[in-house]
Write a protein that holds these residues in place. Structure first.
Motif, PDB file in Angstrom:
ATOM      1  N   GLU A   1       0.838  -1.208   0.000  1.00  0.00           N
ATOM      2  CA  GLU A   1       0.000   0.000   0.000  1.00  0.00           C
ATOM      3  C   GLU A   1       0.868   1.252   0.000  1.00  0.00           C
ATOM      4  O   GLU A   1       0.596   2.212  -0.742  1.00  0.00           O
ATOM      5  N   THR A   2       1.918   1.253   0.821  1.00  0.00           N
ATOM      6  CA  THR A   2       2.832   2.394   0.848  1.00  0.00           C
ATOM      7  C   THR A   2       3.513   2.584  -0.505  1.00  0.00           C
ATOM      8  O   THR A   2       3.658   3.713  -0.994  1.00  0.00           O
ATOM      9  N   LEU A   3       3.897   1.473  -1.134  1.00  0.00           N
ATOM     10  CA  LEU A   3       4.535   1.537  -2.452  1.00  0.00           C
ATOM     11  C   LEU A   3       3.594   2.124  -3.496  1.00  0.00           C
ATOM     12  O   LEU A   3       3.984   2.999  -4.283  1.00  0.00           O
ATOM     13  N   VAL A   4       2.367   1.661  -3.512  1.00  0.00           N
ATOM     14  CA  VAL A   4       1.397   2.146  -4.503  1.00  0.00           C
ATOM     15  C   VAL A   4       1.145   3.639  -4.323  1.00  0.00           C
ATOM     16  O   VAL A   4       1.007   4.391  -5.302  1.00  0.00           O
ATOM     17  N   LYS A   5       1.097   4.090  -3.072  1.00  0.00           N
ATOM     18  CA  LYS A   5       0.876   5.520  -2.818  1.00  0.00           C
ATOM     19  C   LYS A   5       2.050   6.358  -3.327  1.00  0.00           C
ATOM     20  O   LYS A   5       1.864   7.476  -3.797  1.00  0.00           O
ATOM     21  N   ARG A   6       3.256   5.804  -3.220  1.00  0.00           N
ATOM     22  CA  ARG A   6       4.422   6.527  -3.711  1.00  0.00           C
ATOM     23  C   ARG A   6       4.552   6.446  -5.223  1.00  0.00           C
ATOM     24  O   ARG A   6       5.196   7.282  -5.851  1.00  0.00           O
ATOM     25  N   GLY A   7       3.926   5.417  -5.798  1.00  0.00           N
ATOM     26  CA  GLY A   7       3.919   5.304  -7.251  1.00  0.00           C
ATOM     27  C   GLY A   7       4.688   4.103  -7.766  1.00  0.00           C
ATOM     28  O   GLY A   7       5.847   3.894  -7.381  1.00  0.00           O
ATOM     29  N   LEU A   8       4.026   3.318  -8.628  1.00  0.00           N
ATOM     30  CA  LEU A   8       4.682   2.180  -9.264  1.00  0.00           C
ATOM     31  C   LEU A   8       5.638   2.676 -10.348  1.00  0.00           C
ATOM     32  O   LEU A   8       5.391   3.698 -10.984  1.00  0.00           O
TER      33      LEU A   8
ATOM     34  N   GLU B   1      -8.711  -4.035  -2.441  1.00  0.00           N
ATOM     35  CA  GLU B   1      -8.522  -2.646  -2.880  1.00  0.00           C
ATOM     36  C   GLU B   1      -7.254  -2.522  -3.726  1.00  0.00           C
ATOM     37  O   GLU B   1      -7.263  -1.868  -4.778  1.00  0.00           O
ATOM     38  N   LEU B   2      -6.185  -3.152  -3.274  1.00  0.00           N
ATOM     39  CA  LEU B   2      -4.934  -3.098  -4.027  1.00  0.00           C
ATOM     40  C   LEU B   2      -5.028  -3.881  -5.330  1.00  0.00           C
ATOM     41  O   LEU B   2      -4.445  -3.485  -6.345  1.00  0.00           O
ATOM     42  N   ALA B   3      -5.762  -4.999  -5.304  1.00  0.00           N
ATOM     43  CA  ALA B   3      -5.922  -5.791  -6.527  1.00  0.00           C
ATOM     44  C   ALA B   3      -6.604  -4.971  -7.616  1.00  0.00           C
ATOM     45  O   ALA B   3      -6.297  -5.114  -8.809  1.00  0.00           O
TER      46      ALA B   3
ATOM     47  N   ASP C   1      18.159  -0.224  -7.732  1.00  0.00           N
ATOM     48  CA  ASP C   1      18.842   1.048  -7.977  1.00  0.00           C
ATOM     49  C   ASP C   1      18.099   2.184  -7.274  1.00  0.00           C
ATOM     50  O   ASP C   1      17.156   1.959  -6.515  1.00  0.00           O
ATOM     51  N   ARG C   2      18.519   3.379  -7.529  1.00  0.00           N
ATOM     52  CA  ARG C   2      17.927   4.545  -6.868  1.00  0.00           C
ATOM     53  C   ARG C   2      16.452   4.724  -7.213  1.00  0.00           C
ATOM     54  O   ARG C   2      15.653   5.131  -6.366  1.00  0.00           O
ATOM     55  N   LEU C   3      16.079   4.402  -8.444  1.00  0.00           N
ATOM     56  CA  LEU C   3      14.700   4.609  -8.878  1.00  0.00           C
ATOM     57  C   LEU C   3      13.735   3.581  -8.295  1.00  0.00           C
ATOM     58  O   LEU C   3      12.527   3.792  -8.295  1.00  0.00           O
ATOM     59  N   THR C   4      14.281   2.459  -7.803  1.00  0.00           N
ATOM     60  CA  THR C   4      13.409   1.430  -7.212  1.00  0.00           C
ATOM     61  C   THR C   4      13.698   1.244  -5.729  1.00  0.00           C
ATOM     62  O   THR C   4      13.374   0.204  -5.159  1.00  0.00           O
TER      63      THR C   4
ATOM     64  N   ARG D   1       9.919  -6.281  -0.960  1.00  0.00           N
ATOM     65  CA  ARG D   1      10.488  -7.479  -1.573  1.00  0.00           C
ATOM     66  C   ARG D   1      10.562  -8.678  -0.625  1.00  0.00           C
ATOM     67  O   ARG D   1      10.220  -9.794  -1.029  1.00  0.00           O
ATOM     68  N   PRO D   2      11.039  -8.536   0.638  1.00  0.00           N
ATOM     69  CA  PRO D   2      11.111  -9.732   1.494  1.00  0.00           C
ATOM     70  C   PRO D   2       9.773 -10.430   1.669  1.00  0.00           C
ATOM     71  O   PRO D   2       9.703 -11.659   1.658  1.00  0.00           O
TER      72      PRO D   2
END
Length: 421
Positions: free
Chosen positions: A136-143, A216-218, A240-243, A250-251
């Motif tokens: 959820e935090t990742l999606v808010k920051r942007g894929l 919701e995330l799906a 890298d820096r962009l990811t 990931r874990p």
């Protein structure tokens, strides 16, 4: 669904128990009992046992922790021994969650350790919660999106015309164009793996909050295709820096999709089965704690494998693999972690504090091969009410010393070891 909560080495039966014994005994259905026997036999052939048969209708669990679900829906949650007095499932569950977070090398600023204090559900629901929170935090920051080439047939010209394929068009289809062009979308290895993990979570989540957030995330990730090759996509996962903002998820994604993780033993997460060998959990936990406490000039090497016990016909035999080698300004210390209870009050020649002679043989061999017969060896055991301070040192000779120290699971350091303070 019937959930049974026990701890390592608990005994399981199918009939009523004369005396309830907290987390050390439990009753399950005949179907679950028979399935455990068959599953253990299958794993034993692969080199990992799950249970030991005691009599006709008793099983004793091995030193695995986690959750395993039988075909009839019986869920068995296996917690670690906290080695304290009393049977506190909540305390043991929180301890395991904390240790797994360190084993997965999560930054505590990202993983929000305070969440451990408010979520007391089964281990798999906790894993799902951690994954969904990070996602959820990742999606808010942007894929992350990227360009990639697409070859397709279109009614109009777009991008580059594939002349060879166009010339091979059958009669009557000359009005279609064989083209190649680039699209900018989220179809990349990291996102495909997240989509696959989320699909799995949607099928298995039971807790209402987890199910709601999963769906919701799906809905937000539905346009991303699932991964077709987990191993390949994990190899292509960029760091890298962009990811950088993908690091915390990931874990959990790896755990859910069962990437080749040294902690997992079943080879597949079937239903809600997710087991870990507690000896390896403790070892990985100790490693993570020591690495965080390293001073300038210190380095830690895990699972060294450069030395062998003997040579035979000019070939090395019996590889020696200490858990850790600590290098400190030219000095080397060999460390080994053991998930076992010691009792400092039983230091007689019979009980020997609960120490194993085989462990001493092992450490002696490490000292000879890795330290040249001179230096310091350390055995780390979990700190308990009966083992709070380091034992008096053991000497293999005047120059080779072995220290047996308690490792405080709360403060995350070895008691009595100067280099860990």
């Amino acid at each position: 669904m019937h959930t049974v909560t026990v701890r390592e080495y608990a005994r399981i039966t199918t009939g009523p128990m004369a005396v309830a014994n907290g987390l050390d005994q439990a009753t399950v259905s005949d179907v679950a009992f028979d399935w455990l026997c068959k599953e253990s036999e299958r794993l034993r052939k692969a080199g990992a046992g799950l249970v030991q048969l005691e009599g006709r209708r008793w099983l004793r669990l091995d030193n695995y922790v986690g959750v395993i679900e039988a075909p009839d829906g019986t869920r068995i949650e296996i917690l670690p021994k906290t080695f304290d007095e009393g049977d506190d499932a909540t305390q043991a569950r929180r301890l395991l969650q904390k240790m797994l977070q360190r084993c997965l090398h999560l930054d505590p600023r990202i993983s929000a350790p305070t969440g451990l204090l408010v979520f007391d559900g089964p281990l798999t629901e906790w894993v799902i919660q951690q994954f969904l929170t990070a996602l959820e935090t990742l999606v808010k920051r942007g894929l992350r999106f990227e360009y990639h080439a697409v070859e397709e047939e279109r009614r109009f010209l777009r991008g580059r015309l594939l002349v060879g394929r166009q010339l091979r068009q059958p009669p009557g289809r000359a009005h279609y164009f064989q083209v190649e062009h680039e699209v900018f979308d989220a179809d990349r290895p990291e996102n495909r793996l997240l989509r696959s993990a989320l699909d799995k979570v949607c099928r298995h989540a039971k807790e209402a909050g987890n199910r709601r957030l999963a769906y919701e995330l799906a809905h937000q990730l539905h346009e991303i295709p699932p991964s077709r090759d987990f191993a390949k996509d994990f190899d292509q996962w960029r760091s890298d820096r962009l990811t950088a903002h993908y690091r915390s998820v990931r874990p959990w994604c790896s755990l859910i999709l069962n990437e080749q993780n040294p902690l997992t033993v079943l080879g597949d997460w079937t239903g809600h089965s997710l087991l870990f060998p507690m000896e390896q959990v403790f070892e990985s936990y100790v490693e993570g704690c020591i690495r965080r406490a390293l001073r300038p000039g210190q380095t830690l090497k895990a699972q060294a494998a450069s030395q062998y016990l003997a040579t035979h016909d000019e070939h090395p035999w019996f590889q020696l693999r200490p858990d850790f080698l600590l290098f400190d300004d030219g000095a080397t210390t060999v460390l080994d972690a053991k998930w076992k209870r010691l009792d400092a009050s039983k230091g007689d020649s019979v009980n020997k504090y609960g120490l194993s002679q085989a462990d001493f043989y092992q450490l002696y061999a490490y000292g000879q091969k890795y330290l040249g017969g001179r230096g310091q060896l350390v055995l780390l055991y979990p700190q308990t009410a009966t083992f709070r301070e380091s034992l008096l040192p053991f000497f293999f000779n005047d120059q080779l010393r072995l220290d047996v120290m308690p490792f405080d699971l709360t403060s995350e350091h070895a008691v009595g070891w100067p280099s860990s303070s």
